[in-house]
Design a protein around this motif. Structure first.
Motif, PDB file in Angstrom:
ATOM      1  N   TRP A  39     -20.344  22.097   3.076  1.00 43.78           N
ATOM      2  CA  TRP A  39     -19.841  21.139   2.095  1.00 43.78           C
ATOM      3  C   TRP A  39     -18.739  21.749   1.243  1.00 43.78           C
ATOM      4  O   TRP A  39     -17.652  21.191   1.111  1.00 43.78           O
ATOM      5  N   LEU A  40     -19.008  22.882   0.631  1.00 44.84           N
ATOM      6  CA  LEU A  40     -18.066  23.470  -0.312  1.00 44.84           C
ATOM      7  C   LEU A  40     -17.084  24.430   0.335  1.00 44.84           C
ATOM      8  O   LEU A  40     -16.126  24.858  -0.294  1.00 44.84           O
ATOM      9  N   ASP A  41     -17.318  24.785   1.582  1.00 43.58           N
ATOM     10  CA  ASP A  41     -16.487  25.767   2.279  1.00 43.58           C
ATOM     11  C   ASP A  41     -16.128  25.257   3.670  1.00 43.58           C
ATOM     12  O   ASP A  41     -16.695  24.286   4.148  1.00 43.58           O
ATOM     13  N   TYR A  42     -15.202  25.932   4.315  1.00 47.36           N
ATOM     14  CA  TYR A  42     -14.906  25.650   5.716  1.00 47.36           C
ATOM     15  C   TYR A  42     -14.706  26.978   6.434  1.00 47.36           C
ATOM     16  O   TYR A  42     -14.501  28.012   5.820  1.00 47.36           O
ATOM     17  N   ARG A  43     -14.797  26.932   7.737  1.00 51.45           N
ATOM     18  CA  ARG A  43     -14.635  28.142   8.545  1.00 51.45           C
ATOM     19  C   ARG A  43     -13.151  28.372   8.796  1.00 51.45           C
ATOM     20  O   ARG A  43     -12.498  27.597   9.460  1.00 51.45           O
ATOM     21  N   ALA A  44     -12.661  29.466   8.256  1.00 50.43           N
ATOM     22  CA  ALA A  44     -11.230  29.737   8.249  1.00 50.43           C
ATOM     23  C   ALA A  44     -10.875  30.872   9.206  1.00 50.43           C
ATOM     24  O   ALA A  44     -11.707  31.342   9.977  1.00 50.43           O
ATOM     25  N   THR A  45      -9.636  31.325   9.108  1.00 49.89           N
ATOM     26  CA  THR A  45      -9.127  32.422   9.918  1.00 49.89           C
ATOM     27  C   THR A  45     -10.057  33.626   9.841  1.00 49.89           C
ATOM     28  O   THR A  45     -10.579  33.937   8.777  1.00 49.89           O
ATOM     29  N   ARG A  78     -22.944  28.774  -5.086  1.00 52.81           N
ATOM     30  CA  ARG A  78     -21.691  28.338  -5.700  1.00 52.81           C
ATOM     31  C   ARG A  78     -21.946  27.055  -6.462  1.00 52.81           C
ATOM     32  O   ARG A  78     -22.787  26.247  -6.068  1.00 52.81           O
ATOM     33  N   SER A  79     -21.225  26.845  -7.537  1.00 52.19           N
ATOM     34  CA  SER A  79     -21.351  25.630  -8.332  1.00 52.19           C
ATOM     35  C   SER A  79     -19.961  25.082  -8.607  1.00 52.19           C
ATOM     36  O   SER A  79     -19.073  25.825  -9.035  1.00 52.19           O
ATOM     37  N   VAL A  80     -19.771  23.796  -8.339  1.00 56.25           N
ATOM     38  CA  VAL A  80     -18.495  23.142  -8.643  1.00 56.25           C
ATOM     39  C   VAL A  80     -18.773  21.872  -9.443  1.00 56.25           C
ATOM     40  O   VAL A  80     -19.840  21.271  -9.324  1.00 56.25           O
ATOM     41  N   ASN A  90     -24.461  24.879  -4.332  1.00 58.59           N
ATOM     42  CA  ASN A  90     -25.054  25.527  -3.169  1.00 58.59           C
ATOM     43  C   ASN A  90     -25.989  26.576  -3.747  1.00 58.59           C
ATOM     44  O   ASN A  90     -25.549  27.494  -4.438  1.00 58.59           O
ATOM     45  N   VAL A  91     -27.280  26.428  -3.486  1.00 55.67           N
ATOM     46  CA  VAL A  91     -28.284  27.239  -4.174  1.00 55.67           C
ATOM     47  C   VAL A  91     -28.447  28.650  -3.614  1.00 55.67           C
ATOM     48  O   VAL A  91     -29.107  29.478  -4.220  1.00 55.67           O
ATOM     49  N   GLY A  92     -27.849  28.969  -2.470  1.00 53.27           N
ATOM     50  CA  GLY A  92     -27.933  30.317  -1.918  1.00 53.27           C
ATOM     51  C   GLY A  92     -29.051  30.460  -0.904  1.00 53.27           C
ATOM     52  O   GLY A  92     -29.525  29.486  -0.330  1.00 53.27           O
ATOM     53  N   SER A  93     -29.477  31.701  -0.680  1.00 46.67           N
ATOM     54  CA  SER A  93     -30.530  31.993   0.284  1.00 46.67           C
ATOM     55  C   SER A  93     -31.411  33.102  -0.267  1.00 46.67           C
ATOM     56  O   SER A  93     -30.929  34.168  -0.617  1.00 46.67           O
ATOM     57  N   VAL A  94     -32.692  32.850  -0.303  1.00 46.10           N
ATOM     58  CA  VAL A  94     -33.616  33.832  -0.861  1.00 46.10           C
ATOM     59  C   VAL A  94     -33.785  35.026   0.071  1.00 46.10           C
ATOM     60  O   VAL A  94     -33.935  36.144  -0.388  1.00 46.10           O
ATOM     61  N   GLY A  95     -33.717  34.839   1.385  1.00 47.51           N
ATOM     62  CA  GLY A  95     -34.040  35.952   2.261  1.00 47.51           C
ATOM     63  C   GLY A  95     -33.090  36.214   3.409  1.00 47.51           C
ATOM     64  O   GLY A  95     -33.440  36.939   4.327  1.00 47.51           O
ATOM     65  N   CYS A  96     -31.907  35.657   3.375  1.00 48.44           N
ATOM     66  CA  CYS A  96     -30.972  35.886   4.479  1.00 48.44           C
ATOM     67  C   CYS A  96     -29.571  36.075   3.903  1.00 48.44           C
ATOM     68  O   CYS A  96     -28.777  35.145   3.838  1.00 48.44           O
ATOM     69  N   PRO A  97     -29.235  37.300   3.489  1.00 42.57           N
ATOM     70  CA  PRO A  97     -27.967  37.549   2.811  1.00 42.57           C
ATOM     71  C   PRO A  97     -26.743  37.614   3.728  1.00 42.57           C
ATOM     72  O   PRO A  97     -25.624  37.670   3.235  1.00 42.57           O
ATOM     73  N   ALA A  98     -26.955  37.594   5.034  1.00 38.70           N
ATOM     74  CA  ALA A  98     -25.840  37.619   5.983  1.00 38.70           C
ATOM     75  C   ALA A  98     -26.356  37.134   7.336  1.00 38.70           C
ATOM     76  O   ALA A  98     -27.546  37.231   7.623  1.00 38.70           O
TER      77      ALA A  98
END
Length: 165
Positions: A39-45, A78-80, A90-98
């Motif tokens: 939603w807040l991001d897109y897959r870029a270069t 992220r918050s907009v 976007n509330v993030g991820s508690v257990g998957c940082p990557a």
């Protein structure tokens, strides 16, 4: 891994709606209309995420009548605030940082850069929302051990460092 989940759990997950709204709060996994779109991001270069511009973010928000809209999917908090005052968090991820998503071509990498639990705390105050994005260290050793047992060294590295080598 999804293969470890019982079929009954997967069947139950398939019955869940794409979105839910309750008490003025809108919730979805990715976007209001898709479970696999950012939603807040897109897959870029370079197969990394970039922030979407306002037009695209508003387009996905559509006519949702909620002051606060919560999403996830990218694991990056992220918050907009839209010009009309609505917030998308976007509330993030508690257990998957990557993670490395090999289900799409080209493969896609998401990494937060810190092996912390990330989440949001929202507080309604006088008709507005206060959004606090948190990053909290935790002990990932059990999950790292599990990733190593399943011969998933990339996942073990991601859990340990929040980066992909």
């Amino acid at each position: 891994v999804i293969d470890d989940l019982p079929e009954a759990t997967l069947t139950w997950c398939r019955t869940l709606p794409l979105s839910h709204q309750q008490d003025g709060v809108f919730l979805c996994h990715a976007t209001p209309t898709a479970d696999d779109e950012d939603w807040l991001d897109y897959r870029a270069t370079g197969n990394r995420t970039m922030a979407r511009d306002l037009v695209e973010v508003e387009k996905r928000a559509g006519n949702i009548l909620a002051d606060i809209m919560l999403c996830g999917h990218t694991h990056t908090p992220r918050s907009v605030r839209l010009p009309d005052g609505r917030r998308i968090v976007n509330v993030g991820s508690v257990g998957c940082p990557a993670y490395l998503d090999t289900r799409i071509q080209p493969n896609f990498i998401q990494q937060t850069g810190a092996p912390d639990a990330r989440y949001a705390i929202l507080t309604e105050r006088q008709g507005d929302w206060i959004v606090s994005l948190r990053s909290v260290p935790y002990d990932p050793r059990e999950m790292i051990r599990l990733a190593e047992e399943k011969d998933a060294p990339n996942w073990a590295t991601a859990l340990r460092t929040a980066w992909f080598a």
